[in-house]
Write a protein that holds these residues in place. Structure first.
Motif, PDB file in Angstrom:
ATOM      1  N   GLN A 272       0.809  -1.218   0.000  1.00 36.22           N
ATOM      2  CA  GLN A 272       0.000   0.000   0.000  1.00 36.22           C
ATOM      3  C   GLN A 272       0.842   1.269   0.000  1.00 36.22           C
ATOM      4  O   GLN A 272       0.551   2.223  -0.706  1.00 36.22           O
ATOM      5  N   ASP A 273       1.867   1.265   0.832  1.00 38.02           N
ATOM      6  CA  ASP A 273       2.663   2.482   1.025  1.00 38.02           C
ATOM      7  C   ASP A 273       4.032   2.301   0.379  1.00 38.02           C
ATOM      8  O   ASP A 273       4.901   1.628   0.921  1.00 38.02           O
ATOM      9  N   LYS A 274       4.220   2.904  -0.781  1.00 41.79           N
ATOM     10  CA  LYS A 274       5.482   2.770  -1.506  1.00 41.79           C
ATOM     11  C   LYS A 274       6.388   3.986  -1.320  1.00 41.79           C
ATOM     12  O   LYS A 274       7.427   4.093  -1.956  1.00 41.79           O
ATOM     13  N   SER A 275       5.986   4.883  -0.444  1.00 44.54           N
ATOM     14  CA  SER A 275       6.777   6.076  -0.172  1.00 44.54           C
ATOM     15  C   SER A 275       7.400   5.982   1.217  1.00 44.54           C
ATOM     16  O   SER A 275       6.798   5.450   2.146  1.00 44.54           O
ATOM     17  N   SER A 276       8.614   6.487   1.366  1.00 43.98           N
ATOM     18  CA  SER A 276       9.279   6.507   2.673  1.00 43.98           C
ATOM     19  C   SER A 276       9.516   7.937   3.154  1.00 43.98           C
ATOM     20  O   SER A 276      10.337   8.172   4.038  1.00 43.98           O
ATOM     21  N   LYS A 277       8.792   8.884   2.564  1.00 41.54           N
ATOM     22  CA  LYS A 277       9.020  10.299   2.896  1.00 41.54           C
ATOM     23  C   LYS A 277       8.724  10.601   4.362  1.00 41.54           C
ATOM     24  O   LYS A 277       9.463  11.341   5.020  1.00 41.54           O
ATOM     25  N   VAL A 278       7.634  10.041   4.888  1.00 41.60           N
ATOM     26  CA  VAL A 278       7.287  10.289   6.290  1.00 41.60           C
ATOM     27  C   VAL A 278       8.409   9.789   7.196  1.00 41.60           C
ATOM     28  O   VAL A 278       8.821  10.480   8.135  1.00 41.60           O
ATOM     29  N   GLN A 279       8.914   8.602   6.906  1.00 40.37           N
ATOM     30  CA  GLN A 279      10.011   8.056   7.700  1.00 40.37           C
ATOM     31  C   GLN A 279      11.260   8.933   7.587  1.00 40.37           C
ATOM     32  O   GLN A 279      11.918   9.234   8.593  1.00 40.37           O
ATOM     33  N   GLU A 280      11.585   9.345   6.370  1.00 37.69           N
ATOM     34  CA  GLU A 280      12.794  10.149   6.155  1.00 37.69           C
ATOM     35  C   GLU A 280      12.721  11.481   6.892  1.00 37.69           C
ATOM     36  O   GLU A 280      13.704  11.916   7.508  1.00 37.69           O
ATOM     37  N   ASP A 281      11.568  12.129   6.843  1.00 39.69           N
ATOM     38  CA  ASP A 281      11.406  13.415   7.537  1.00 39.69           C
ATOM     39  C   ASP A 281      11.519  13.234   9.050  1.00 39.69           C
ATOM     40  O   ASP A 281      12.143  14.053   9.741  1.00 39.69           O
ATOM     41  N   PHE A 282      10.919  12.178   9.556  1.00 44.83           N
ATOM     42  CA  PHE A 282      10.952  11.909  10.995  1.00 44.83           C
ATOM     43  C   PHE A 282      12.377  11.600  11.454  1.00 44.83           C
ATOM     44  O   PHE A 282      12.841  12.118  12.480  1.00 44.83           O
ATOM     45  N   LEU A 283      13.086  10.791  10.696  1.00 48.51           N
ATOM     46  CA  LEU A 283      14.464  10.431  11.045  1.00 48.51           C
ATOM     47  C   LEU A 283      15.382  11.643  11.006  1.00 48.51           C
ATOM     48  O   LEU A 283      16.269  11.802  11.860  1.00 48.51           O
ATOM     49  N   GLU A 285      14.502  14.655  11.608  1.00 48.51           N
ATOM     50  CA  GLU A 285      14.129  15.502  12.744  1.00 48.51           C
ATOM     51  C   GLU A 285      14.756  15.024  14.048  1.00 48.51           C
ATOM     52  O   GLU A 285      15.178  15.832  14.885  1.00 48.51           O
ATOM     53  N   ILE A 286      14.849  13.708  14.230  1.00 47.78           N
ATOM     54  CA  ILE A 286      15.348  13.173  15.499  1.00 47.78           C
ATOM     55  C   ILE A 286      16.801  12.694  15.408  1.00 47.78           C
ATOM     56  O   ILE A 286      17.372  12.253  16.412  1.00 47.78           O
ATOM     57  N   GLY A 287      17.392  12.769  14.219  1.00 43.88           N
ATOM     58  CA  GLY A 287      18.793  12.405  14.063  1.00 43.88           C
ATOM     59  C   GLY A 287      19.072  10.917  14.167  1.00 43.88           C
ATOM     60  O   GLY A 287      20.081  10.509  14.758  1.00 43.88           O
ATOM     61  N   LYS A 288      18.187  10.101  13.610  1.00 53.45           N
ATOM     62  CA  LYS A 288      18.352   8.647  13.651  1.00 53.45           C
ATOM     63  C   LYS A 288      18.399   8.072  12.238  1.00 53.45           C
ATOM     64  O   LYS A 288      18.093   8.755  11.255  1.00 53.45           O
ATOM     65  N   GLU A 289      18.775   6.793  12.155  1.00 48.86           N
ATOM     66  CA  GLU A 289      18.762   6.058  10.896  1.00 48.86           C
ATOM     67  C   GLU A 289      17.633   5.026  10.936  1.00 48.86           C
ATOM     68  O   GLU A 289      17.242   4.571  12.012  1.00 48.86           O
ATOM     69  N   ILE A 290      17.142   4.639   9.766  1.00 46.46           N
ATOM     70  CA  ILE A 290      16.065   3.657   9.713  1.00 46.46           C
ATOM     71  C   ILE A 290      16.487   2.338  10.364  1.00 46.46           C
ATOM     72  O   ILE A 290      15.686   1.656  11.010  1.00 46.46           O
ATOM     73  N   SER A 291      17.766   1.999  10.237  1.00 47.69           N
ATOM     74  CA  SER A 291      18.262   0.747  10.820  1.00 47.69           C
ATOM     75  C   SER A 291      18.231   0.756  12.347  1.00 47.69           C
ATOM     76  O   SER A 291      18.261  -0.304  12.977  1.00 47.69           O
ATOM     77  N   ASP A 292      18.175   1.956  12.938  1.00 47.76           N
ATOM     78  CA  ASP A 292      18.087   2.043  14.400  1.00 47.76           C
ATOM     79  C   ASP A 292      16.784   1.444  14.916  1.00 47.76           C
ATOM     80  O   ASP A 292      16.673   1.129  16.110  1.00 47.76           O
ATOM     81  N   TYR A 293      15.816   1.293  14.029  1.00 44.00           N
ATOM     82  CA  TYR A 293      14.504   0.801  14.443  1.00 44.00           C
ATOM     83  C   TYR A 293      14.175  -0.569  13.861  1.00 44.00           C
ATOM     84  O   TYR A 293      13.009  -0.958  13.800  1.00 44.00           O
ATOM     85  N   ASN A 294      15.213  -1.292  13.445  1.00 41.40           N
ATOM     86  CA  ASN A 294      14.973  -2.669  13.031  1.00 41.40           C
ATOM     87  C   ASN A 294      14.431  -3.471  14.210  1.00 41.40           C
ATOM     88  O   ASN A 294      14.895  -3.314  15.343  1.00 41.40           O
ATOM     89  N   PHE A 295      13.454  -4.303  13.938  1.00 42.98           N
ATOM     90  CA  PHE A 295      12.875  -5.160  14.977  1.00 42.98           C
ATOM     91  C   PHE A 295      13.772  -6.391  15.076  1.00 42.98           C
ATOM     92  O   PHE A 295      13.634  -7.344  14.318  1.00 42.98           O
ATOM     93  N   LYS A 296      14.695  -6.351  16.006  1.00 43.29           N
ATOM     94  CA  LYS A 296      15.722  -7.385  16.091  1.00 43.29           C
ATOM     95  C   LYS A 296      15.178  -8.680  16.696  1.00 43.29           C
ATOM     96  O   LYS A 296      14.357  -8.659  17.600  1.00 43.29           O
ATOM     97  N   ALA A 297      15.685  -9.774  16.171  1.00 43.16           N
ATOM     98  CA  ALA A 297      15.286 -11.086  16.677  1.00 43.16           C
ATOM     99  C   ALA A 297      15.895 -11.327  18.053  1.00 43.16           C
ATOM    100  O   ALA A 297      17.006 -10.884  18.344  1.00 43.16           O
ATOM    101  N   VAL A 298      15.147 -12.023  18.885  1.00 47.00           N
ATOM    102  CA  VAL A 298      15.638 -12.443  20.197  1.00 47.00           C
ATOM    103  C   VAL A 298      16.141 -13.874  20.068  1.00 47.00           C
ATOM    104  O   VAL A 298      15.418 -14.751  19.577  1.00 47.00           O
ATOM    105  N   ARG A 299      17.359 -14.104  20.473  1.00 42.89           N
ATOM    106  CA  ARG A 299      17.929 -15.449  20.400  1.00 42.89           C
ATOM    107  C   ARG A 299      17.586 -16.228  21.659  1.00 42.89           C
ATOM    108  O   ARG A 299      17.825 -15.759  22.771  1.00 42.89           O
ATOM    109  N   ILE A 300      17.012 -17.402  21.475  1.00 42.21           N
ATOM    110  CA  ILE A 300      16.632 -18.217  22.639  1.00 42.21           C
ATOM    111  C   ILE A 300      17.242 -19.614  22.527  1.00 42.21           C
ATOM    112  O   ILE A 300      17.633 -20.047  21.460  1.00 42.21           O
TER     113      ILE A 300
END
Length: 300
Positions: A272-283, A285-300
């Motif tokens: 549905q959403d093929k644009s990343s503009k909202v993410q880019e503007d937000f990042l 503004e807060i000085g972060k990278e998209i990779s900072d918000y990767n949902f990392k796997a928990v090793r068990i």
């Protein structure tokens, strides 16, 4: 974060007529129920339950397109426990649970008129009896599970009793958050494009969003492991990798299956959403990278 599900379609038939037709089908199924329960000797059934444990806007619609194929035994139920999907198997559940499809149909229509979480537990239907009935049907029964579909005590007791195979599906927190906000704002949850939709993001709401969903994932990953459930943990990006897709399908399928050509190696859904503009503007503004918000796997 709440979901504002809306459906602008008008019903093709009146509720009364639909209910009457469904009641007739349920009455017609009663002889099969009594025969199965009191006369027929139990026969082993080749059946498997698979839960897709994930979160809204994480790609479950896409993974559903990879695991929806009646020809090879895949029975995909979607958001079954929140009355947000219909499946051909629901009528067959009547053979083991009288008047199930009638009650399910009534609640599905109510849900579409007024969305409510934990709805299954407020009805006359019992989750354990439902799962036992589904397990009595042949095939691979794939059910999507989100937070707030079932309460923790009910979901945990089902996992402990039936020990389903569980696919955990993760997606980058920011991409999921933006997609969720856009879907809520537009009321469009599938197919319609939301690329041009402009929304504002609240950093504190976003942090709460991350915390809540990360906890749900971690808690149930550990719980499923403790219960001895087979587990496959995948990321949204894996759905574009044919090797990973086949791994998902092999995990869900019965051992010994060989007709893999019947299954697609790429999702058939449209993003549905093929644009990343909202993410880019937000990042920015807060000085972060998209990779900072990767949902990392928990090793068990």
């Amino acid at each position: 974060m709440s979901d504002k599900r809306r459906d602008g379609k008008k019903p093709a038939q009146s509720d009364a007529l639909l209910t009457f037709k469904k009641a007739l089908l349920n009455i017609k199924a009663l002889p099969k129920y009594f025969f199965t329960r009191y006369i027929k000797k139990p026969v082993p059934v080749k059946s498997k339950i698979v839960f897709v444990v994930s979160f809204p806007r994480s790609g479950t619609h896409a993974i559903g397109s990879l695991l929806s194929n009646e020809k090879v035994g895949f029975r995909y139920y979607g958001e079954f426990f929140i009355f947000n999907a219909w499946n051909s198997q629901i009528e067959r559940i009547n053979r083991f649970y009288p008047f199930f499809s009638l009650r399910y149909s009534l609640n599905l229509r109510k849900q579409r008129k007024s969305w409510k979480y934990y709805k299954f537990e407020t009805t006359s239907l019992d989750a354990h009896r439902t799962m036992a009935a589904i397990q009595s049907l042949p095939g691979i029964h794939i059910i999507k599970i989100f937070p707030q579909h079932l309460s923790d005590p009910v979901l945990q007791s089902i996992i402990a009793e039936f020990k389903p195979h569980i696919i955990f599906l993760r997606r980058n927190h920011l991409d999921r958050f933006v997609s969720h906000k856009k879907a809520n704002a537009s009321g469009k949850w599938h197919t319609a494009s939301t690329s041009d939709l402009v929304i504002n993001l609240d950093p504190r709401e976003f942090e709460t969003f991350i915390t809540n969903y990360t906890k749900f994932y971690s808690d149930y990953l550990h719980f499923a492991k403790e219960q001895g459930c087979p587990i496959l943990d995948v990321d949204f990006v894996d759905l574009q990798n044919p090797e990973k897709v086949r791994e998902i399908q092999k995990f869900a399928q019965f051992d010994g299956f060989s007709d893999w050509d019947q299954l697609t190696l790429a999702p058939t859904t449209v993003k549905q959403d093929k644009s990343s503009k909202v993410q880019e503007d937000f990042l920015a503004e807060i000085g972060k990278e998209i990779s900072d918000y990767n949902f990392k796997a928990v090793r068990i």
